[in-house]
Design a protein around this motif. Structure first.
Motif, short mmCIF file in Angstrom:
data_model
loop_
_atom_site.label_atom_id
_atom_site.label_comp_id
_atom_site.label_asym_id
_atom_site.label_seq_id
_atom_site.Cartn_x
_atom_site.Cartn_y
_atom_site.Cartn_z
N UNK A 37 11.72 20.31 0.48
CA UNK A 37 11.08 18.99 0.63
C UNK A 37 12.05 17.82 0.54
N UNK A 38 13.22 17.99 -0.06
CA UNK A 38 14.22 16.90 -0.10
C UNK A 38 14.71 16.53 1.29
N UNK A 39 14.49 17.41 2.26
CA UNK A 39 14.93 17.16 3.63
C UNK A 39 13.81 16.62 4.53
N UNK A 40 12.72 16.17 3.93
CA UNK A 40 11.59 15.65 4.70
C UNK A 40 11.96 14.33 5.38
N UNK A 41 11.23 13.94 6.42
CA UNK A 41 11.50 12.67 7.10
C UNK A 41 11.49 11.47 6.15
N UNK A 42 10.60 11.47 5.17
CA UNK A 42 10.56 10.35 4.22
C UNK A 42 11.87 10.26 3.43
N UNK A 43 12.38 11.39 3.00
CA UNK A 43 13.65 11.41 2.28
C UNK A 43 14.84 11.13 3.22
N UNK A 44 14.72 11.57 4.47
CA UNK A 44 15.76 11.27 5.45
C UNK A 44 15.88 9.75 5.61
N UNK A 45 14.75 9.08 5.71
CA UNK A 45 14.74 7.61 5.83
C UNK A 45 15.46 6.99 4.63
N UNK A 46 15.13 7.44 3.43
CA UNK A 46 15.74 6.88 2.22
C UNK A 46 17.25 7.10 2.19
N UNK A 47 17.70 8.28 2.55
CA UNK A 47 19.14 8.59 2.55
C UNK A 47 19.86 7.75 3.61
N UNK A 48 19.28 7.66 4.79
CA UNK A 48 19.91 6.88 5.87
C UNK A 48 20.07 5.42 5.45
N UNK A 49 19.07 4.87 4.79
CA UNK A 49 19.14 3.47 4.32
C UNK A 49 20.15 3.32 3.19
N UNK A 50 20.08 4.24 2.23
CA UNK A 50 20.97 4.17 1.06
C UNK A 50 22.45 4.26 1.47
N UNK A 51 22.75 5.14 2.42
CA UNK A 51 24.14 5.37 2.83
C UNK A 51 24.56 4.52 4.03
N UNK A 52 23.63 3.67 4.50
CA UNK A 52 23.91 2.80 5.66
C UNK A 52 24.38 3.59 6.88
N UNK A 53 23.63 4.64 7.20
CA UNK A 53 23.98 5.40 8.40
C UNK A 53 23.99 4.47 9.60
N UNK A 54 25.10 4.41 10.34
CA UNK A 54 25.17 3.56 11.53
C UNK A 54 24.74 4.33 12.79
N UNK A 55 23.96 5.36 12.60
CA UNK A 55 23.48 6.21 13.69
C UNK A 55 22.06 6.64 13.37
N UNK A 56 21.29 7.01 14.40
CA UNK A 56 19.94 7.52 14.16
C UNK A 56 19.99 8.84 13.39
N UNK A 57 18.98 9.07 12.58
CA UNK A 57 18.85 10.31 11.81
C UNK A 57 17.54 10.95 12.26
N UNK A 58 17.65 11.94 13.13
CA UNK A 58 16.50 12.52 13.81
C UNK A 58 15.98 13.76 13.09
N UNK A 59 14.67 13.93 13.19
CA UNK A 59 14.01 15.08 12.57
C UNK A 59 13.62 16.09 13.64
N UNK A 60 14.14 17.30 13.53
CA UNK A 60 13.88 18.41 14.45
C UNK A 60 12.82 19.31 13.83
N UNK A 61 11.57 18.86 13.89
CA UNK A 61 10.48 19.55 13.21
C UNK A 61 10.31 20.99 13.67
N UNK A 62 10.44 21.26 14.96
CA UNK A 62 10.23 22.61 15.49
C UNK A 62 11.47 23.49 15.37
#
Length: 186
Positions: free
Chosen positions: A85-110
């Protein structure tokens, strides 16, 4: 955590197309939306892997250094979020914001995109030229958690510099190493 090497997709392979949800902008983005005029770097990462955590600062520096030169960067997480669950889209959003990702962080659900790229571990790196042909796949650099070698992005930087200077990317490439992608079990 199982230490897993990348599978080393065949050089010259065309980048498989995709359209995935960007967890930061909440919009679907395709490979064509993200490709750069000089090349495209696709990174399979996740939130919980210590190998990814170790290189996060360097992938941000790498993207900031080379995006302005015409390279597109994208990170994709393909892990089974029910089991991790730490890899969920909600957590992905938080990590991307926290680390200032300068790139999209995409979720490959399938997990179909990870399979199309034959991705095996996190982090797993792919560099495609301006025609979307694979010119590099493998490790970021020789740094690993606790080995004392600082992160530098050396091998990907060398590949990108070769593309910028119309030189051939060296074919002697080392696999990336990290946590295995957490495949969904049915």
């Amino acid at each position: 955590m199982s230490l897993t090497p990348s599978t080393m997709l065949e050089l010259g392979t065309k980048a498989p197309n995709f359209k995935l949800l960007d967890t930061v902008s909440n919009t679907a983005l395709s490979l064509n939306d993200l490709r750069g005029s000089k090349g495209t770097i696709i990174m399979f990462i996740c939130n919980h892997c210590p190998y990814v955590k170790h290189v996060n600062g360097e992938i941000v520096r790498l993207a900031n250094d080379y995006r302005v030169l015409g390279f597109g960067f994208v990170a994709i997480s393909s892990n089974d979020v029910k089991a991790y669950p730490d890899d969920s889209p909600e957590h992905m959003f938080k990590i991307a914001r926290k680390l200032n990702y300068p790139f999209p962080y995409l979720y490959d659900e399938t997990q179909g995109v990870a399979r199309a790229y034959n991705a095996a571990c996190t982090p797993d790196f792919y560099v495609f030229d301006e025609t979307l042909e694979l010119v590099y796949r493998g490790q970021l650099d020789d740094s690993r958690p606790k080995n004392g070698i600082p992160t530098s992005g050396r091998y990907i930087r060398e590949a990108l510099d070769a593309l910028l200077n119309n030189r051939t990317v060296l074919k002697d490439q080392k696999p990336s190493m990290g946590c295995n992608i957490k495949w969904r079990t049915y």
